[in-house]
Scaffold this active site. Sequence first.
Site, PDB file in Angstrom:
ATOM      1  N   CYS A   1     -67.773 102.125  46.083  1.00  0.00           N
ATOM      2  CA  CYS A   1     -66.472 102.748  45.845  1.00  0.00           C
ATOM      3  C   CYS A   1     -66.257 104.033  46.644  1.00  0.00           C
ATOM      4  CB  CYS A   1     -66.298 103.038  44.356  1.00  0.00           C
ATOM      5  SG  CYS A   1     -66.409 101.578  43.301  1.00  0.00           S
TER       6      CYS A   1
ATOM      7  N   HIS B   1     -60.207 107.682  44.011  1.00  0.00           N
ATOM      8  CA  HIS B   1     -60.780 106.387  43.632  1.00  0.00           C
ATOM      9  C   HIS B   1     -60.320 105.972  42.248  1.00  0.00           C
ATOM     10  CE1 HIS B   1     -63.421 103.199  42.583  1.00  0.00           C
ATOM     11  NE2 HIS B   1     -64.179 103.927  41.802  1.00  0.00           N
TER      12      HIS B   1
ATOM     13  N   ASN C   1     -60.193  98.368  39.156  1.00  0.00           N
ATOM     14  CA  ASN C   1     -61.051  99.063  40.110  1.00  0.00           C
ATOM     15  C   ASN C   1     -61.275  98.143  41.310  1.00  0.00           C
ATOM     16  OD1 ASN C   1     -63.121 100.238  41.579  1.00  0.00           O
ATOM     17  ND2 ASN C   1     -64.414 100.689  39.823  1.00  0.00           N
TER      18      ASN C   1
END
Length: 351
Positions: free
Chosen positions: A119, A259, A289
């Site tokens: 990520c 993020h 996500n």
Amino acid sequence: MPRWELAPVSPSSVALALPDRVVTNAELCETLDTTPEWIEKKTGIRERRFLEPHESVLDLAAEAAEKALAADGVRPREVDVLLVACTTPDWIMPSLGVSLAERLGIETPRIIDLTQHACASAAYGIYTAACLLQEPGLETALVVCAERGSGITDPDDRVTRIFFGDAAGAVVLRKSDGPDGLLSYDLGNVFSDAVRLPNHWRLHQEVPTSTTDTPRSPYIFMDGNVVLREAMTRVPKSLGEALSTAGVTVDEVSGFAVHQANAKLVRQIGRMAGADPERVPVTADTLGNTAAASPLTALWRLAHEGRARRGDHIVLGAIGAGFLFGSLVFRLAGDVVAAEVEGTDWGSGGG
């Protein structure tokens, strides 16, 4: 970290590619021991996108890349640097970057795959591409972040299955003629195995001596409490360090592309950074996500909403398994063009 004193580099276009299949919390709860209301209350996520079995990460990456290049009027052969970030590629070999270059007709030999930054990939990828553009004669980089999170989560594990979605994002970076562009960066890391995904060969080993290393399944493992603590500790601090180095205050920032671990966490990080909610776009509520791609979904929203124009300050921040984390501060050298996302009304703003 030091202030960026090299030739300035600035994003000029951003594009997304999303699977058609929308997966709601209710659909997940057909196999998970939880409820749609619990998922939304804990994470702020209502739905996410999944690739179909016959669809590939390469397809998503190519779509996002083509859109970003077209939005900026860049031909594939004009790309000097291609950086592709993906923790969930279709193949370990051949290279996703080389496969993408072949698909699009990109001829540069400067192709890099980031495969273990998870990520945090967008922050590290853009920073790395900016470094590579310092070579004389190089002007344009294409950074593509694509993930198939649905392929590495156990369909019966509510700890991981509820979070991840599939998406790709791409951004074109150009070397700037003037002083505007990347002003500063902050990068850091601290080892942790709180998020781990075994390679295929490890699954067939005898049980290791360390229980930490024991692969219990081919799916991703995540200690949610540790992830939450690290994200809330590292990301706001990194954002602050990068802003301080750039000499930019929070109030001067037009938008934060953070993020999207989950919707509630994004909003909390925005509050901890001292930013107004409308300047911290949330896409995790309807995309989940999307790992490497997730900061680019937020950057797309900023550009789409007119918050990424020439002279605006934009901050990108991310944290990923490892842990790796980082932030980049830009004063934009030109408007960032957001390529059209067709057939969807995803997202609900920063709120």
